[in-house]
Design a protein around this motif. Structure first.
Motif, short mmCIF file in Angstrom:
data_model
loop_
_atom_site.label_atom_id
_atom_site.label_comp_id
_atom_site.label_asym_id
_atom_site.label_seq_id
_atom_site.Cartn_x
_atom_site.Cartn_y
_atom_site.Cartn_z
N HIS A 109 -2.25 -0.54 3.58
CA HIS A 109 -2.31 -0.18 5.00
C HIS A 109 -3.67 -0.67 5.51
O HIS A 109 -4.66 0.06 5.45
CB HIS A 109 -2.14 1.32 5.18
CG HIS A 109 -0.76 1.80 4.87
ND1 HIS A 109 0.22 1.92 5.83
CD2 HIS A 109 -0.19 2.15 3.69
CE1 HIS A 109 1.34 2.35 5.26
NE2 HIS A 109 1.12 2.50 3.97
N GLY A 148 -5.41 1.59 10.60
CA GLY A 148 -4.65 2.63 11.28
C GLY A 148 -4.37 2.27 12.73
O GLY A 148 -3.57 2.92 13.40
N CYS A 205 -2.91 0.50 15.95
CA CYS A 205 -1.65 -0.11 16.37
C CYS A 205 -1.64 -0.18 17.89
O CYS A 205 -2.20 0.70 18.55
CB CYS A 205 -0.45 0.69 15.86
SG CYS A 205 1.15 -0.11 16.19
N GLY A 218 0.06 5.83 13.46
CA GLY A 218 -0.68 4.72 14.02
C GLY A 218 -0.78 4.81 15.54
O GLY A 218 0.14 5.30 16.19
N GLY A 226 -0.56 1.13 10.59
CA GLY A 226 -0.85 0.41 11.80
C GLY A 226 -0.12 -0.92 11.93
O GLY A 226 0.89 -1.17 11.32
N GLU A 244 -5.15 3.56 5.06
CA GLU A 244 -6.12 2.92 5.93
C GLU A 244 -7.51 3.55 5.83
O GLU A 244 -8.51 2.91 6.16
CB GLU A 244 -5.62 2.97 7.38
CG GLU A 244 -5.57 4.35 8.01
CD GLU A 244 -4.47 5.25 7.47
OE1 GLU A 244 -4.45 6.44 7.83
OE2 GLU A 244 -3.61 4.77 6.69
#
Length: 364
Positions: free
Chosen positions: A10, A13, A15, A26, A59, A257
């Motif tokens: 990942h 995070g 997005c 995300g 994300g 993440e």
């Protein structure tokens, strides 16, 4: 050494969307990102750890500042099959060209026809932007798999979604019943009923058959019947009567993440983590885990299996969901301690992955 284990990174995070069902939570507001140097060493260590499958996700992985560098390192690792999991709304021609040149696959999530997809993704125009990105990927020669989350809100759109995926040129359709994880927990009432799930299973199978090989279609998950016959598919193999005969295993390593490294399940409680990227290389974390933390994780898997799988009311067992929810209530404890009771979660979801493993003592 066999390279059948999976590494899921990942990368961030962050997005550009804030999907209602995101198991990762995300959003545009998140800024966590894995250190590039740690990612690079983990990728280069993959063959020595028996890892042959890589998922780059988030994300939105294409928002990771050094995504192209990560992709190039992954492509240099012999035998590593890489898939990029993206919402496709930010795909550019150069991104598509890069993935095609490196031989990567792409998984793109589409959760209904335009109106429902945009509502689910909390962004007007998300469907059309994703459609454009998918077109760029396919035009460049990137194999595309459509992953669709099915809930009560879009279950009647399944045939339309499947038909759209076929017409778009996707090679595969993966159908994910809504999971009770991440932000999906806030819409748990939208999980499919048993009747809806059974119908969806039949529809998915029928669609795949009707496509005459033009697209493969399957439910994400494993059958209850299979898990009962092969409990080692539910991460509970330690050699005791198992036909595979391994002494201990981790079949998938998930790097979150925030740097937390988890065995098997993305949403597992962090008390069961292998550690953090700040604690050492991936090979070091794996080696330390077997003498220090694996027994507690094995106990969690076994207690979850025993309490949940035999009496699960649906033909698809959401193993990752059950394991994640159970991990929040079962404290890590030595093997032999009395198991804590209770099986949380409901609905359908992702079951166990195919048998893949990192054996203790493996190193890069």
């Amino acid at each position: 050494m066999a390279t059948s284990a999976t590494l899921m990174l990942h990368l961030t995070g962050r997005c550009n969307l804030e999907c209602r069902h995101c198991y990762m939570d995300g959003s545009p507001r998140r800024r966590e990102a894995l250190p590039f140097d740690w990612v690079a060493q983990a990728l280069r260590a993959a063959p020595g750890l028996g890892i042959g499958t890589l998922f780059l996700t988030g994300g939105e992985p294409l928002l990771y500042a050094r995504f192209a560098d990560v992709a190039r390192v992954a492509a240099e690792v012999a035998g590593l099959a890489t898939t990029v999991c993206t919402n496709a709304t930010v795909v550019r021609r150069r991104d598509a060209a890069l993935l095609a040149r490196l031989g990567f696959d792409a998984h793109v999530s589409i959760d209904g026809m335009p109106g429902h997809h945009d509502l689910f993704r909390a962004r007007d125009g998300a469907f059309r932007k994703a459609e454009r990105g998918i077109g760029l990927l396919l035009a460049a020669g990137v194999p595309v798999t459509i992953v669709t989350t099915i809930s009560r809100g879009n279950v009647e759109q399944f045939e339309q979604i499947a038909g759209w995926a076929l017409a778009a040129g996707a090679r595969r359709l993966l159908v994910q019943p809504l999971l009770d994880l991440g932000r999906g927990m806030a819409i748990g009432d939208q999980q499919l009923s048993g009747e809806q799930l059974n119908r969806l299973i039949l529809q998915t199978s029928d669609f795949g058959n009707r496509s005459a090989g033009r697209i493969a279609a399957s439910i994400i998950g494993g059958s209850k019947r299979f898990l009962l016959a092969h409990p080692c598919a539910a991460y509970v193999c330690n050699g005791g009567g198992c036909h595979r005969g391994v002494s201990a295993e981790i079949k998938k390593v998930v790097v979150r993440e925030d740097g937390t490294v988890l065995p098997e399940a993305t949403n597992l409680d962090h008390r069961y983590a292998l550690g953090n990227v700040a604690d050492g290389s991936l090979a070091e974390l794996v080696q330390r885990y077997f003498p220090a933390g694996y027994a507690a994780f094995d106990r969690l898997c076994r207690s979850t299996y025993e309490q949940c799988v035999p009496d699960w009311p649906a033909p698809i067992v959401p193993w990752d969901q059950l394991l994640a929810l159970h991990s929040r209530s079962v404290l890590p404890a030595p093997v032999g301690a009395a198991p804590e009771r209770g099986c949380g979660g409901g609905g359908a979801g992702k079951a166990a992955a195919a048998p893949i493993w990192i054996k203790p003592g493996s190193a890069a």
